[in-house]
Design a protein around this motif. Structure first.
Motif, PDB file in Angstrom:
ATOM      1  N   SER A 278     105.578  -5.519 -52.777  1.00 49.10           N
ATOM      2  CA  SER A 278     106.457  -5.655 -51.838  1.00 49.10           C
ATOM      3  C   SER A 278     108.005  -4.660 -52.177  1.00 49.10           C
ATOM      4  N   PHE A 279     108.313  -5.498 -53.517  1.00 44.10           N
ATOM      5  CA  PHE A 279     109.672  -4.480 -53.957  1.00 44.10           C
ATOM      6  C   PHE A 279     109.757  -2.924 -54.036  1.00 44.10           C
ATOM      7  N   PHE A 280     108.552  -3.017 -54.071  1.00 42.15           N
ATOM      8  CA  PHE A 280     108.372  -1.763 -54.381  1.00 42.15           C
ATOM      9  C   PHE A 280     107.928  -0.811 -53.126  1.00 42.15           C
ATOM     10  N   LEU A 281     107.717  -1.220 -52.157  1.00 44.09           N
ATOM     11  CA  LEU A 281     107.406  -0.660 -51.211  1.00 44.09           C
ATOM     12  C   LEU A 281     108.046  -0.712 -49.897  1.00 44.09           C
TER      13      LEU A 281
ATOM     14  N   VAL B  61     113.467   2.461 -47.534  1.00 43.02           N
ATOM     15  CA  VAL B  61     112.448   3.375 -47.557  1.00 43.02           C
ATOM     16  C   VAL B  61     112.514   5.009 -47.263  1.00 43.02           C
ATOM     17  N   SER B  62     113.620   5.231 -47.029  1.00 47.60           N
ATOM     18  CA  SER B  62     113.413   6.934 -46.532  1.00 47.60           C
ATOM     19  C   SER B  62     113.311   7.619 -47.483  1.00 47.60           C
ATOM     20  N   VAL B  63     113.175   7.169 -48.856  1.00 44.53           N
ATOM     21  CA  VAL B  63     113.961   8.299 -50.185  1.00 44.53           C
ATOM     22  C   VAL B  63     111.685   7.420 -50.867  1.00 44.53           C
ATOM     23  N   LEU B  64     111.488   7.414 -49.548  1.00 49.26           N
ATOM     24  CA  LEU B  64     109.769   7.262 -50.124  1.00 49.26           C
ATOM     25  C   LEU B  64     109.351   8.507 -49.454  1.00 49.26           C
ATOM     26  N   PRO B  65     107.641   9.055 -50.498  1.00 51.10           N
ATOM     27  CA  PRO B  65     107.010   9.669 -50.087  1.00 51.10           C
ATOM     28  C   PRO B  65     106.642   8.956 -48.920  1.00 51.10           C
ATOM     29  N   SER B  66     105.850   9.874 -48.279  1.00 52.42           N
ATOM     30  CA  SER B  66     105.757   9.235 -46.174  1.00 52.42           C
ATOM     31  C   SER B  66     104.332   9.044 -46.141  1.00 52.42           C
ATOM     32  N   TRP B  67     103.096   8.865 -47.092  1.00 53.91           N
ATOM     33  CA  TRP B  67     102.381   8.408 -47.663  1.00 53.91           C
ATOM     34  C   TRP B  67     102.564   6.888 -48.109  1.00 53.91           C
ATOM     35  N   LEU B  68     103.733   6.956 -48.584  1.00 56.58           N
ATOM     36  CA  LEU B  68     104.014   5.480 -49.290  1.00 56.58           C
ATOM     37  C   LEU B  68     104.751   4.548 -48.256  1.00 56.58           C
ATOM     38  N   ARG B  69     105.725   5.110 -47.401  1.00 52.45           N
ATOM     39  CA  ARG B  69     105.914   4.541 -46.164  1.00 52.45           C
ATOM     40  C   ARG B  69     105.504   3.507 -45.732  1.00 52.45           C
ATOM     41  N   ALA B  70     103.711   4.534 -45.082  1.00 58.01           N
ATOM     42  CA  ALA B  70     102.745   3.982 -44.461  1.00 58.01           C
ATOM     43  C   ALA B  70     102.055   2.743 -45.005  1.00 58.01           C
TER      44      ALA B  70
END
Length: 281
Positions: free
Chosen positions: A197-200, A207-216
């Motif tokens: 949870s802390f990471f994702l 969360v916009s800094v994360l790649p799309s698959w991690l956001r999903a």
């Protein structure tokens, strides 16, 4: 012939159990004043550090913070407070059960006339209550002492979202508590879920800094939607319709986790009574 006294209602049993638990916790806290003072000092230092870090992040325009009005101090403060609520949900009941198992008091607690689920449920209700009160005090103190600005708070969104937030976390707590009772060990699920949870979920960064698959992947975690609702309510004044997707996700989490957790917990309690493992550790 003396008339029989009416049996206490479930609400009365629950109120008695909650009051007894609160008295015990307050008595225990009064004996550890140094620990309380140390925790208070640690909190003050953490807040001061967060303020300086927020100034550093806000020193230049950041497109990822535009959706939150550029208010990084409010962004990260809400992130930490929501994480604390999740920690209470994940560990409150399971920690109480584990401690009672190790101290040999769980069987005695469940032997009282009050229903077992009311006795065990008093602990997380007390901890959720104190955690929610503490979070409100943190936000209030931050607005007075360190300049936290929450001018656009939408009370309606909070009124709709907070019960769903608590329900989702209570469901998680029932699942972890039942696993603790079954395996008679500290449950690693809470640690793993907390780390994910802390990471994702975007506790300290959008969360916009994360790649799309991690956001999903992050959308599969309740904390992601909790943060979306609370930040929208506090920082941008968004209406419930604007965060309807996250509200619906929290409702689904609650609808799935609470029945599943309650059924699993009832099974774990019944099995522990049958095999006599209530006091094993």
């Amino acid at each position: 012939m003396t008339p029989s006294r009416p049996l206490p209602t479930r609400f009365t049993w629950f109120a008695r159990a909650l009051a007894a638990f609160a008295r015990r916790e307050l008595a225990a806290m009064s004996g550890y004043r140094a620990a309380f003072a140390t925790r208070a000092v640690g909190f003050v230092l953490a807040v001061v550090g967060m303020v300086f870090f927020a100034r550093f992040v806000g020193a230049s325009a950041n497109p990822h913070m535009a959706a939150y009005g550029g208010n990084y101090l409010g962004f990260v403060a809400i992130g930490f407070l929501a994480t604390e609520l999740q920690t209470v949900g994940l560990q409150g009941l399971s920690r109480r059960i584990r401690m009672s198992q190790m101290m040999g008091t769980l069987e005695a607690e469940l032997a009282t006339p009050a229903p077992a689920w009311l006795v065990l449920g008093s602990a997380p209700v007390y901890e959720f209550g104190t955690s929610a009160l503490r979070s409100a005090l943190y936000l209030w103190a931050a607005t007075l002492l360190v300049g936290l600005e929450l001018p656009r708070t939408n009370v309606l969104t909070l009124a709709v979202g907070v019960p769903l937030v608590l329900a989702a976390f209570i469901g998680l707590g029932l699942v972890t508590a039942s696993t603790t009772m079954l395996v008679r060990r500290t449950n690693p699920v809470a640690t793993v879920l907390g780390s994910l949870s802390f990471f994702l979920a975007g506790v300290v960064y959008p969360v916009s800094v994360l790649p799309s698959w991690l956001r999903a992947a992050g959308k599969l975690l309740p904390l992601t939607h909790v943060l979306a609702v609370l930040r929208a309510a506090f920082l941008t004044g968004a209406s419930p319709a604007a965060v309807s997707g996250s509200l619906a996700a929290l409702a689904i989490f609650a609808a799935v986790l609470i029945p599943a957790g309650a059924a699993t917990f009832a099974y774990a309690l019944r099995r522990a009574r049958v095999d006599g493992s209530l006091t094993h550790y």
